[in-house]
Write a protein that holds these residues in place. Structure first.
Motif, PDB file in Angstrom:
ATOM      1  N   SER A 145       0.835  -1.211   0.000  1.00 52.89           N
ATOM      2  CA  SER A 145       0.000   0.000   0.000  1.00 52.89           C
ATOM      3  C   SER A 145       0.866   1.256   0.000  1.00 52.89           C
ATOM      4  O   SER A 145       0.476   2.293  -0.560  1.00 52.89           O
ATOM      5  CB  SER A 145      -0.942   0.001   1.212  1.00 52.89           C
ATOM      6  N   LEU A 146       2.057   1.175   0.592  1.00 50.58           N
ATOM      7  CA  LEU A 146       2.990   2.295   0.559  1.00 50.58           C
ATOM      8  C   LEU A 146       3.392   2.613  -0.883  1.00 50.58           C
ATOM      9  O   LEU A 146       3.374   3.767  -1.313  1.00 50.58           O
ATOM     10  CB  LEU A 146       4.229   1.949   1.385  1.00 50.58           C
ATOM     11  N   ASP A 147       3.719   1.571  -1.647  1.00 46.46           N
ATOM     12  CA  ASP A 147       4.126   1.756  -3.040  1.00 46.46           C
ATOM     13  C   ASP A 147       2.971   2.228  -3.916  1.00 46.46           C
ATOM     14  O   ASP A 147       3.161   3.065  -4.811  1.00 46.46           O
ATOM     15  CB  ASP A 147       4.696   0.450  -3.603  1.00 46.46           C
ATOM     16  N   ILE A 148       1.767   1.702  -3.661  1.00 46.35           N
ATOM     17  CA  ILE A 148       0.604   2.130  -4.438  1.00 46.35           C
ATOM     18  C   ILE A 148       0.340   3.616  -4.215  1.00 46.35           C
ATOM     19  O   ILE A 148       0.061   4.373  -5.162  1.00 46.35           O
ATOM     20  CB  ILE A 148      -0.641   1.295  -4.073  1.00 46.35           C
ATOM     21  N   GLY A 149       0.436   4.052  -2.971  1.00 47.26           N
ATOM     22  CA  GLY A 149       0.242   5.464  -2.675  1.00 47.26           C
ATOM     23  C   GLY A 149       1.270   6.336  -3.374  1.00 47.26           C
ATOM     24  O   GLY A 149       0.943   7.370  -3.953  1.00 47.26           O
ATOM     25  N   ARG A 150       2.523   5.885  -3.332  1.00 47.83           N
ATOM     26  CA  ARG A 150       3.590   6.639  -3.993  1.00 47.83           C
ATOM     27  C   ARG A 150       3.389   6.671  -5.510  1.00 47.83           C
ATOM     28  O   ARG A 150       3.647   7.678  -6.165  1.00 47.83           O
ATOM     29  CB  ARG A 150       4.927   5.976  -3.648  1.00 47.83           C
ATOM     30  N   LEU A 151       2.908   5.565  -6.069  1.00 44.63           N
ATOM     31  CA  LEU A 151       2.640   5.502  -7.510  1.00 44.63           C
ATOM     32  C   LEU A 151       1.542   6.491  -7.900  1.00 44.63           C
ATOM     33  O   LEU A 151       1.641   7.185  -8.928  1.00 44.63           O
ATOM     34  CB  LEU A 151       2.244   4.081  -7.901  1.00 44.63           C
ATOM     35  N   PHE A 152       0.485   6.574  -7.089  1.00 41.77           N
ATOM     36  CA  PHE A 152      -0.616   7.494  -7.369  1.00 41.77           C
ATOM     37  C   PHE A 152      -0.149   8.956  -7.302  1.00 41.77           C
ATOM     38  O   PHE A 152      -0.504   9.764  -8.167  1.00 41.77           O
ATOM     39  CB  PHE A 152      -1.770   7.272  -6.381  1.00 41.77           C
ATOM     40  N   THR A 153       0.630   9.291  -6.273  1.00 41.06           N
ATOM     41  CA  THR A 153       1.124  10.667  -6.196  1.00 41.06           C
ATOM     42  C   THR A 153       2.051  10.958  -7.373  1.00 41.06           C
ATOM     43  O   THR A 153       2.066  12.080  -7.895  1.00 41.06           O
ATOM     44  CB  THR A 153       1.867  10.933  -4.874  1.00 41.06           C
ATOM     45  N   GLY A 154       2.820   9.962  -7.808  1.00 39.01           N
ATOM     46  CA  GLY A 154       3.691  10.138  -8.962  1.00 39.01           C
ATOM     47  C   GLY A 154       2.901  10.453 -10.216  1.00 39.01           C
ATOM     48  O   GLY A 154       3.269  11.346 -10.991  1.00 39.01           O
ATOM     49  N   TYR A 155       1.802   9.719 -10.426  1.00 35.10           N
ATOM     50  CA  TYR A 155       0.978   9.994 -11.607  1.00 35.10           C
ATOM     51  C   TYR A 155       0.419  11.414 -11.543  1.00 35.10           C
ATOM     52  O   TYR A 155       0.414  12.137 -12.546  1.00 35.10           O
ATOM     53  CB  TYR A 155      -0.163   8.992 -11.721  1.00 35.10           C
TER      54      TYR A 155
END
Length: 489
Positions: A145-155
């Motif tokens: 979930s940490l990586d998913i959150g970071r991926l979303f902010t990246g997009y």
């Protein structure tokens, strides 16, 4: 992180006029002609409307501040997140670098999104992605979930990186466009520095919540500002186009001339043939493409995302007694130096500024690498932390003054209008791919050899100087046609 504040990625020439105006001083001399406007025309247009332009700019650069917040988040939180969630080196490296993967997808889709739902719609969507990402980071209990959150902010920030400078350039009067557009880069740096500073005093979960603030301000602010008149004209909303332009220029301003110019510009865009990726390899374009791509490769491979994402841990490895002190110093250096770089960009020229900047990143990397070498040999141990911090601060100062912004400006100037969209997309893609490679490999390279890591980055800094000196033309004060003649000579 290096930011594309002047780029035109998807639709050929969307901010060409804005780029031409960046060549002009922020304050015009009396009687000077700006485009087809006299200064008096601009002053008439500004009466009663400057507040709306400034409000639009303030709302838009909330997205730039959010960009910086996302970039600066990982540096002060590495130790705490790794300890709380029991993350391995590889897991935290994935977390730090996956931001650039999301940003890459955001950047290459942003042009079509901004064309389809408008500039305001694209900013709303970006803010929602960032809010979702920050909440995922705040509530996470593990690396997934940490990586998913970071991926979303990246997009989200990938879309912001395109749409914010486009929107500012499209709503600003000609005589203010250059100065207002530079606020995009400045606010990115301010956002990054703020995340660095807050990360030294509040827990990492609370720091994630602070990332919601600029998104909320942006979403609220968008209700009070008009859509880009150029976009409205482009999609055929003539009535809305007139209303938006009048809100921006003042109810008593004569907008006839500007409206006609925008209509002609839009018709010109529609008349241009769509460029294909294979067109970039034609002899008349290949040198421009090589210059644009290599500037982005060098910009990233001097190591900015590795050093920026993991600065706090680097200071710890160097033996600094308080990593917070180094992080605070890092944050405080970026903002004033970025302002100096913006002032020098049109005074010194592109080539000298980027070569001086690369020389500075070479010196900073060399000093940091030397400090780690001395530590490994148990020599001058009292000087090691000072040299490491000094090297990193010299590095980030030098990068901020030129390497961060100048490659994007040169990229926007060297491509002909008919290939600007497809060439810009390719360059942005390469930039984010290189950003991911550097941010992902940094921790592994430091584990392999700390001195070798910084010496590798210093080597790329030297290659940057050689490449710019031999291949890159000076674009300051030249029309787009003169730049093309220079490149193809």
């Amino acid at each position: 992180m290096a930011i594309g504040q002047y780029k035109d990625v998807e639709n050929g020439g969307e901010i060409v006029n804005g780029l031409e105006d960046l060549e002009k001083p922020f304050i015009q001399q009396e009687g000077e002609i700006v485009g087809s406007y006299h200064e008096e025309d601009d002053n008439d247009n500004e009466k009663g409307s400057l507040w709306m332009v400034l409000l639009c700019t303030f709302v838009a650069v909330c997205g730039s501040f959010e960009f910086g917040s996302c970039v600066g988040y990982s540096a002060p939180t590495q130790s705490a997140i790794s300890e709380d969630l029991k993350l391995s080196l590889a897991q935290f490296s994935t977390f730090g670098s996956i931001l650039t993967i999301g940003a890459m997808f955001g950047a290459i889709t942003s042009g079509r999104i901004a064309d389809f739902i408008g500039r305001k719609g694209a900013m709303r969507m970006s803010a929602c992605f960032c809010i979702t990402g920050w909440l995922a980071v705040y509530f996470c209990q593990g690396s997934f979930s940490l990586d998913i959150g970071r991926l979303f902010t990246g997009y989200g920030i990938g879309v912001f990186s395109y749409v914010v400078p486009i929107f500012i350039a499209e709503i600003s009067p000609k005589n203010l466009r250059g100065g207002l557009t530079t606020l995009n880069q400045l606010m990115i740096v301010v956002g990054s520095s703020t995340a660095f500073l807050l990360g030294t005093v509040i827990p990492w979960r609370m720091l994630a919540l602070t990332g919601l603030v600029p998104c909320i301000l942006l979403l609220v602010g968008l209700f009070f500002i008009p859509e880009s008149p150029r976009w409205l004209a482009k999609v055929g909303y003539q009535k809305e186009f007139q209303v938006a332009l009048r809100r921006l220029r003042g109810k008593d301003a004569d907008i006839t001339r500007e409206a006609a110019e925008i209509q002609i510009y839009v018709e010109t865009l529609h008349s241009l043939p769509k460029a294909r990726i294979q067109d970039l390899f034609e002899s008349k374009y290949i040198r421009s493409v090589i210059i644009g791509l290599m500037l982005m490769v060098f910009q990233q491979f001097v190591g900015i995302n590795g050093i920026n994402f993991y600065a706090s841990d680097t200071f710890i490895q160097a033996g600094l007694s308080s990593a917070k002190a180094g992080t605070i110093a890092y944050a405080c250096v970026q903002v004033p130096i970025t302002v100096v770089g913006a002032i020098l960009m049109d005074k010194s020229g592109r080539r000298p500024l980027i070569m001086v900047s690369a020389a500075g990143t070479f010196l900073g990397s060399f000093l940091a690498g030397t400090s780690f070498f001395l530590k490994g040999q148990n020599l001058l141990l009292d000087w090691v932390p000072i040299m490491a911090v000094g090297g990193v601060l010299i590095y980030v100062s030098a990068f901020s003054i030129g390497m961060g912004a100048v490659p994007w400006l040169i990229m926007s100037e060297i491509f002909p209008l008919n290939i600007k969209g497809v060439a810009g997309s390719l360059v942005v893609l390469v930039n984010w791919l290189c950003a991911w490679a550097v941010s992902y490999t940094f921790n592994f390279l430091m584990s392999w050899s700390s001195p070798g890591t910084f010496l590798l980055y210093s080597g790329f800094s030297l290659l940057t100087i050689i490449f710019v000196a031999k291949v890159v033309p000076e674009t300051k004060g030249k029309t787009l046609e003169e730049i093309q003649a220079c490149i193809n000579a």
